[in-house]
Write a protein that holds these residues in place. Structure first.
Motif, PDB file in Angstrom:
ATOM      1  N   ASN A 282      61.274  70.462  19.395  1.00  0.00           N
ATOM      2  CA  ASN A 282      61.817  71.225  18.264  1.00  0.00           C
ATOM      3  C   ASN A 282      60.823  72.225  17.669  1.00  0.00           C
ATOM      4  O   ASN A 282      60.805  72.458  16.454  1.00  0.00           O
ATOM      5  CB  ASN A 282      62.329  70.271  17.172  1.00  0.00           C
ATOM      6  N   ILE A 283      59.979  72.800  18.519  1.00  0.00           N
ATOM      7  CA  ILE A 283      59.147  73.930  18.100  1.00  0.00           C
ATOM      8  C   ILE A 283      59.331  75.051  19.120  1.00  0.00           C
ATOM      9  O   ILE A 283      59.556  74.788  20.311  1.00  0.00           O
ATOM     10  CB  ILE A 283      57.652  73.568  17.941  1.00  0.00           C
ATOM     11  N   HIS A 284      59.244  76.293  18.644  1.00  0.00           N
ATOM     12  CA  HIS A 284      59.615  77.410  19.509  1.00  0.00           C
ATOM     13  C   HIS A 284      58.695  78.614  19.311  1.00  0.00           C
ATOM     14  O   HIS A 284      58.305  78.941  18.198  1.00  0.00           O
ATOM     15  CB  HIS A 284      61.060  77.836  19.228  1.00  0.00           C
ATOM     16  N   ASN A 285      58.359  79.235  20.419  1.00  0.00           N
ATOM     17  CA  ASN A 285      57.668  80.515  20.451  1.00  0.00           C
ATOM     18  C   ASN A 285      57.828  81.061  21.867  1.00  0.00           C
ATOM     19  O   ASN A 285      57.805  80.296  22.833  1.00  0.00           O
ATOM     20  CB  ASN A 285      56.180  80.365  20.097  1.00  0.00           C
ATOM     21  N   LYS A 286      58.006  82.350  22.000  1.00  0.00           N
ATOM     22  CA  LYS A 286      58.245  82.934  23.316  1.00  0.00           C
ATOM     23  C   LYS A 286      57.103  82.685  24.295  1.00  0.00           C
ATOM     24  O   LYS A 286      57.293  82.714  25.519  1.00  0.00           O
ATOM     25  CB  LYS A 286      58.495  84.441  23.179  1.00  0.00           C
ATOM     26  N   GLN A 287      55.912  82.447  23.757  1.00  0.00           N
ATOM     27  CA  GLN A 287      54.747  82.218  24.622  1.00  0.00           C
ATOM     28  C   GLN A 287      54.627  80.757  25.068  1.00  0.00           C
ATOM     29  O   GLN A 287      53.829  80.449  25.951  1.00  0.00           O
ATOM     30  CB  GLN A 287      53.464  82.609  23.880  1.00  0.00           C
ATOM     31  N   PHE A 288      55.403  79.871  24.456  1.00  0.00           N
ATOM     32  CA  PHE A 288      55.275  78.448  24.784  1.00  0.00           C
ATOM     33  C   PHE A 288      56.033  78.116  26.072  1.00  0.00           C
ATOM     34  O   PHE A 288      57.006  78.779  26.428  1.00  0.00           O
ATOM     35  CB  PHE A 288      55.800  77.575  23.646  1.00  0.00           C
ATOM     36  N   PHE A 289      55.603  77.074  26.743  1.00  0.00           N
ATOM     37  CA  PHE A 289      56.201  76.627  27.999  1.00  0.00           C
ATOM     38  C   PHE A 289      57.162  75.480  27.685  1.00  0.00           C
ATOM     39  O   PHE A 289      56.739  74.347  27.458  1.00  0.00           O
ATOM     40  CB  PHE A 289      55.120  76.172  28.983  1.00  0.00           C
ATOM     41  N   ASN A 290      58.467  75.795  27.667  1.00  0.00           N
ATOM     42  CA  ASN A 290      59.441  74.816  27.206  1.00  0.00           C
ATOM     43  C   ASN A 290      60.152  74.069  28.331  1.00  0.00           C
ATOM     44  O   ASN A 290      61.046  73.283  28.080  1.00  0.00           O
ATOM     45  CB  ASN A 290      60.494  75.503  26.314  1.00  0.00           C
ATOM     46  N   SER A 291      59.801  74.330  29.571  1.00  0.00           N
ATOM     47  CA  SER A 291      60.353  73.585  30.711  1.00  0.00           C
ATOM     48  C   SER A 291      59.182  73.160  31.586  1.00  0.00           C
ATOM     49  O   SER A 291      58.846  73.819  32.577  1.00  0.00           O
ATOM     50  CB  SER A 291      61.350  74.440  31.494  1.00  0.00           C
ATOM     51  N   ILE A 292      58.578  72.050  31.212  1.00  0.00           N
ATOM     52  CA  ILE A 292      57.323  71.626  31.854  1.00  0.00           C
ATOM     53  C   ILE A 292      57.509  71.394  33.351  1.00  0.00           C
ATOM     54  O   ILE A 292      56.717  71.865  34.174  1.00  0.00           O
ATOM     55  CB  ILE A 292      56.782  70.347  31.177  1.00  0.00           C
ATOM     56  N   ASP A 293      58.566  70.646  33.714  1.00  0.00           N
ATOM     57  CA  ASP A 293      58.752  70.312  35.123  1.00  0.00           C
ATOM     58  C   ASP A 293      58.985  71.553  35.968  1.00  0.00           C
ATOM     59  O   ASP A 293      58.564  71.625  37.127  1.00  0.00           O
ATOM     60  CB  ASP A 293      59.925  69.340  35.281  1.00  0.00           C
ATOM     61  N   LYS A 294      59.645  72.534  35.391  1.00  0.00           N
ATOM     62  CA  LYS A 294      59.890  73.798  36.096  1.00  0.00           C
ATOM     63  C   LYS A 294      58.565  74.488  36.416  1.00  0.00           C
ATOM     64  O   LYS A 294      58.406  75.124  37.460  1.00  0.00           O
ATOM     65  CB  LYS A 294      60.757  74.707  35.225  1.00  0.00           C
ATOM     66  N   LEU A 295      57.597  74.347  35.522  1.00  0.00           N
ATOM     67  CA  LEU A 295      56.287  74.971  35.714  1.00  0.00           C
ATOM     68  C   LEU A 295      55.444  74.238  36.744  1.00  0.00           C
ATOM     69  O   LEU A 295      54.886  74.849  37.661  1.00  0.00           O
ATOM     70  CB  LEU A 295      55.527  75.026  34.381  1.00  0.00           C
ATOM     71  N   ILE A 296      55.358  72.911  36.609  1.00  0.00           N
ATOM     72  CA  ILE A 296      54.332  72.194  37.377  1.00  0.00           C
ATOM     73  C   ILE A 296      54.828  71.518  38.656  1.00  0.00           C
ATOM     74  O   ILE A 296      54.021  71.229  39.548  1.00  0.00           O
ATOM     75  CB  ILE A 296      53.611  71.140  36.501  1.00  0.00           C
TER      76      ILE A 296
END
Length: 586
Positions: free
Chosen positions: A278-292
């Motif tokens: 429940n925190i948001h910023n365009k620079q944050f990585f909000n789909s961890i599994d998609k990244l790693i």
């Protein structure tokens, strides 16, 4: 106004009122009649009657989750109390305040074969902040008590009564325990248990209050972060080019936006969030599994942080836990006023503060950002992942993955989202949710047993409509949640029915055989349609993309009844669609 004639019942009720516990969830019974009479006859309290104690526990948890203050549970003696345990353990690990008020037999009736009697003392010992075992005032016991009471118990009681001396001392002891229990629930945000023995007669009432208990106020001790400690953190923070902030389950609006924006500017910092963060910023990585998930061994080493800072509740992503346990940071700091889990086996600082307190002490000291390409490098990778994600979703068949893409992209803004455990929460992690939608899930113990009951409790406490997205096994497991007279008409349930525990199909091992289908996936042919008819809920279903998109256009509109949308997906392809996704985005 009517009161129970039993002083101890009056004492409990008056202290709940004095400490602003307004919501009371009662499960019917006889031994708890003195409490039920007192709570339901006082207009200060909002009382709910929930027959199934397990559902009642999670319903109360859903209310407490939203109002962020204690909710009381009231039950009769015996096994009724044990049905609260799943909700109690969830509250314990999710830091949600509940006050369990269990009626009990007097001690001389425990352990002699009397009906509806178990050993209730300290029954939640390993998952409770405080247990208050109150003592009965034997002045109000039947006259033949000493004749019917076993001699050894009578002897002990007589000794205790002589030791306490007078009734006043016994009352003070009970009052202190009740005050202490409720204060702990408030201060430490968790469940407490008050066990209350009652002697018959149980139903006698009076219009005159008898008890006048002493109220012990909650003492809030403000702890300032030591300046030397902050300086130590600053020195480390300023020394390393790779800092990772990982946020677990977190209530909306808990972290100041100026802090989030400041962290987003620092190129030596990457912030990983989850659906429940429940925190948001365009620079944050909000789909961890998609990244790693698609990373190579060398890329994992590039991602390995020097400093890991965590805050919030438990982490959903198994992939990030596996990564940080293998590629451990030099330092792991956890920010929490209450406790710190050594999730990655390298914790070296427990920062006993809120994230706001810590970062408002640390960030103003920073005169410059450490030169680093840590954030920019991984932002480039994230952008590529998003493009691949979009391409993949456009070309997959109707499946669980496709359903989540359609549903999440069609959620209206003005709602609260509750997610079921297992597949629902994990699929949601792969998608970008609207930042204006607060998200909740029972991730303290991550059980499937109370998701629907919790969501209904949430819907009762929240002005916005509540939507629950859940799997079929979780829904049917908690189907007694619908045996509830308090479901608002704007409550919505979306069930993804893949005819079993489809999440197990992605795990290693043999599948598509009778043993796997029966004991792991637990295949079935159930539908929610008949349950909805019985409980008078609107029901619609979809089994293809066109039907689903059409139904979603009106599903969230105002209605005269709560609504359920059941989406049937093909059982045997969901696992392959998900596994192929991680190969494709690589």
């Amino acid at each position: 106004m009517l009161y129970s004639k039993i002083p101890l019942a009056q004492t409990v009720i008056q202290l709940c009122k004095a400490k602003n516990i307004q919501h009371i969830v009662i499960s019917p019974g006889s031994r708890n009649a003195p409490l039920t009479i007192g709570f339901t006859n006082d207009p200060y309290f909002t009382c709910y009657s929930i027959v199934d104690e397990r559902c009642a526990g999670f319903f109360a948890l859903g209310i407490a989750q939203q109002i962020e203050s204690p909710v009381a549970l009231v039950c009769t003696s015996g096994s009724a109390l044990l049905n609260y345990y799943p909700a109690i353990s969830e509250a314990f690990y999710s830091n949600i305040p509940l006050v369990v008020l269990s009626a009990d037999r007097p001690r001389y009736l425990v352990g002699i074969g009397d009906g509806q009697t178990i050993n209730q003392k300290d029954v939640f010992a390993n998952h409770i902040l405080f247990s208050a075992n109150l003592r009965l005032n034997f002045e109000h016991a039947p006259k033949n008590l000493n004749e019917s009471e076993p001699a050894i118990i009578r002897s002990i009681e007589n000794k205790l009564e002589r030791m306490l001396g007078v009734k006043q001392e016994l009352d003070e002891e009970n009052e202190t325990k009740i005050n202490t229990a409720i204060n702990r629930a408030v201060l430490s945000n968790g469940p407490v248990h008050i066990n209350i023995p009652f002697e018959e007669p149980l139903y006698e009432t009076t219009e005159t209050p008898i008890a006048n208990p002493k109220v012990i106020d909650v003492e809030v001790k403000k702890k300032k972060i030591d300046d030397f400690f902050i300086q130590e953190c600053y020195d480390d923070w300023n020394s390393y080019p790779k800092k990772m902030i990982l946020v677990g389950a977190n209530k909306p609006d808990q972290v100041e936006q100026k802090i989030l924006d400041e962290l987003a500017k620092d190129t030596s910092v990457i912030v990983l969030t989850e659906t429940t963060s429940n925190i948001h910023n365009k620079q944050f990585f909000n789909s961890i599994d998609k990244l790693i998930a698609p990373l190579t061994e060398e890329e994992f080493k590039d991602l390995q942080p020097d400093i890991l800072v965590t805050f919030g509740g438990l982490i959903v992503s198994k992939k990030i836990k596996g990564f940080l346990r293998k590629f451990q940071p030099k330092h792991h700091w956890h920010i929490d006023k209450k406790s710190a889990n050594d999730t990655f086996f390298c914790l070296d600082k427990h920062i006993e503060a809120t994230p706001n307190q810590f970062f408002n002490s640390l960030l103003p000291r920073l005169t410059h950002f450490v030169k680093s390409d840590y954030s920019s490098y991984w932002n480039e990778i994230r952008a590529k992942r998003k493009e691949k994600h979009k391409e993949y979703v456009e070309n997959i068949p109707f499946s669980d993955f496709k359903v989540f893409d359609i549903v999440i992209n069609n959620l209206p803004e003005q709602l609260v989202l509750q997610l079921g455990n297992s597949s629902a929460i994990r699929y949601s992690q792969l998608f970008d949710l609207n930042k204006n939608i607060p998200v909740f899930c029972n991730r303290g113990t991550s059980g499937i047993d109370g998701s629907t009951s919790t969501a209904i409790g949430c819907s009762k406490a929240h002005k916005k409509p509540t939507v629950l997205i859940t799997g079929d096994l979780s829904f049917f497991y908690d189907s007694n949640a619908l045996w509830n007279n308090y479901i608002p008409n704007n409550f919505r349930i979306i069930i993804i029915n893949n005819q079993g525990g489809g999440i197990f199909r992605i795990l290693p091992g043999h599948k598509d055989n009778k043993k796997f289908d029966t004991y792991f996936e637990t295949t079935h042919k159930l539908s929610a349609k008949h349950l909805c008819k019985m409980y008078e809920l609107d029901y619609v279903s979809a089994s293809n993309e066109k039907q689903l998109k059409t139904l979603l256009k009106t599903f969230f509109n105002e209605s005269d009844q709560p609504r359920v949308l059941e989406i049937f997906t093909p059982r045997t392809i969901n696992d392959q669609v998900l596994l192929d996704y991680f190969k494709f985005i690589k």
